[in-house]
Design a protein around this motif. Structure first.
Motif, PDB file in Angstrom:
ATOM      1  N   PRO A  46     -68.956  27.050   8.010  1.00 30.34           N
ATOM      2  CA  PRO A  46     -68.816  25.665   7.349  1.00 30.34           C
ATOM      3  C   PRO A  46     -69.293  25.858   6.114  1.00 30.34           C
ATOM      4  CG  PRO A  46     -70.185  25.927   9.586  1.00 30.34           C
ATOM      5  CD  PRO A  46     -69.729  27.116   9.303  1.00 30.34           C
ATOM      6  N   PRO A  47     -68.856  24.961   5.384  1.00 32.34           N
ATOM      7  CA  PRO A  47     -67.864  23.871   5.357  1.00 32.34           C
ATOM      8  C   PRO A  47     -66.454  24.578   4.731  1.00 32.34           C
ATOM      9  CG  PRO A  47     -68.951  23.303   3.286  1.00 32.34           C
ATOM     10  CD  PRO A  47     -69.297  24.617   3.902  1.00 32.34           C
ATOM     11  N   HIS A  48     -66.164  26.056   4.855  1.00 33.88           N
ATOM     12  CA  HIS A  48     -65.181  26.578   4.355  1.00 33.88           C
ATOM     13  C   HIS A  48     -63.967  26.471   5.350  1.00 33.88           C
ATOM     14  CE1 HIS A  48     -67.481  28.392   1.158  1.00 33.88           C
ATOM     15  NE2 HIS A  48     -68.501  28.905   2.075  1.00 33.88           N
ATOM     16  N   ARG A  49     -62.958  26.023   4.685  1.00 34.24           N
ATOM     17  CA  ARG A  49     -61.596  25.914   5.490  1.00 34.24           C
ATOM     18  C   ARG A  49     -61.112  27.325   6.113  1.00 34.24           C
ATOM     19  NH1 ARG A  49     -57.794  21.481   2.257  1.00 34.24           N
ATOM     20  NH2 ARG A  49     -59.345  19.674   2.468  1.00 34.24           N
ATOM     21  N   ALA A  50     -60.506  27.065   7.313  1.00 31.80           N
ATOM     22  CA  ALA A  50     -59.865  28.378   7.845  1.00 31.80           C
ATOM     23  C   ALA A  50     -58.350  27.968   8.632  1.00 31.80           C
ATOM     24  CB  ALA A  50     -60.631  28.967   8.909  1.00 31.80           C
TER      25      ALA A  50
END
Length: 255
Positions: A46-50
């Motif tokens: 978090p908070p990186h998108r995947a």
């Protein structure tokens, strides 16, 4: 004794295949990579998108460990644009599918444009149609992917709080589904005479599964009508030939 299976995929099977579509999530908790049959999932930080399969995104959403990012084509403005194209721009055909982000190499796999085979690293996931990244946050707006209907219904049922203006989106999807269903029913006019061809470009998987029985019934009806007309024509030709032969014999006897 096994029961005969209907031809093609049924709607429940299409919905199951839709769960393999890749979607974008915003994780709330850290999660290490998981080894699956299709490859390893990305590590969640978090908070990186995947990007993960839909079934995994729904599981994480149910556990309150991630939020699902709705694809751009599921926004109200994009749906209005698609409905306008379906009703005003091209009322006869379906809206075009999204442009392919990858190209086929002739062996059943696909890779990004301008990328050589030597650039693909070991362990990279190579996708093939229809599981192209057309439902992630990077998907183009204004185009409906192959699993648009079942994916939108799933997101509205399990992640409505992650969709902007979910009530408006639900109403727009209902209007879009009615417009496209009417087109599918009206397109069977081209089958009259037995020589027509249906243009199914842009039709989704669930639409095909739900309309297969209706279209096959129309084709079977047209075939029976053609066979009946052909039988009637042959009977008329035989009667005409027999009648003509009888007149000739009568004239010969009178002479």
């Amino acid at each position: 004794m096994a029961l005969p299976l209907p031809p093609g995929l049924v709607p429940t099977e299409v919905a199951f295949l839709c769960e393999m579509e890749m979607v974008t999530i915003v994780p709330r908790q850290r999660l290490e990579s998981i080894s699956l049959l299709s490859g390893k999932t990305p590590a969640l930080r978090p908070p990186h998108r995947a990007q993960v399969p839909l079934w995994l995104a729904l599981l994480l959403k149910k556990q309150r460990r991630a939020n699902i990012v709705a694809p751009p084509w599921l926004h109200p403005d994009s749906l209005k644009e698609i409905i306008n194209h379906e009703t005003n721009v091209d009322p006869e055909a379906f809206s075009p599918p999204p442009p392919p982000p990858m190209r086929s190499d002739g062996r059943g796999t696909a890779k990004p444009y301008a990328q050589a085979s030597s650039d693909i690293k070991p362990g990279d996931m190579i996708l093939s149609p229809p599981f192209l990244p057309s439902c992630t946050h990077e998907a183009p707006a204004g185009y409906l992917p192959y699993h648009w209907l079942e994916l939108s219904e799933t997101l509205l049922a399990h992640a409505a709080d992650d969709i902007t203006n979910a009530a408006e989106v639900r109403a727009l999807l209902r209007d879009l589904q009615e417009v496209r269903a009417a087109k599918m029913r009206g397109s069977t006019v081209h089958l009259e005479g037995g020589g027509g061809v249906l243009n199914l470009r842009g039709v989704g998987a669930m639409e095909l599964a739900e309309s297969r029985g209706f279209v096959l019934g129309v084709v079977e009806g047209v075939r029976k009508l053609g066979a009946s007309a052909e039988a009637s024509r042959r009977e008329e030709e035989e009667e005409r030939a027999n009648g003509g032969g009888g007149d000739d014999s009568d004239e010969d006897m009178g002479f």
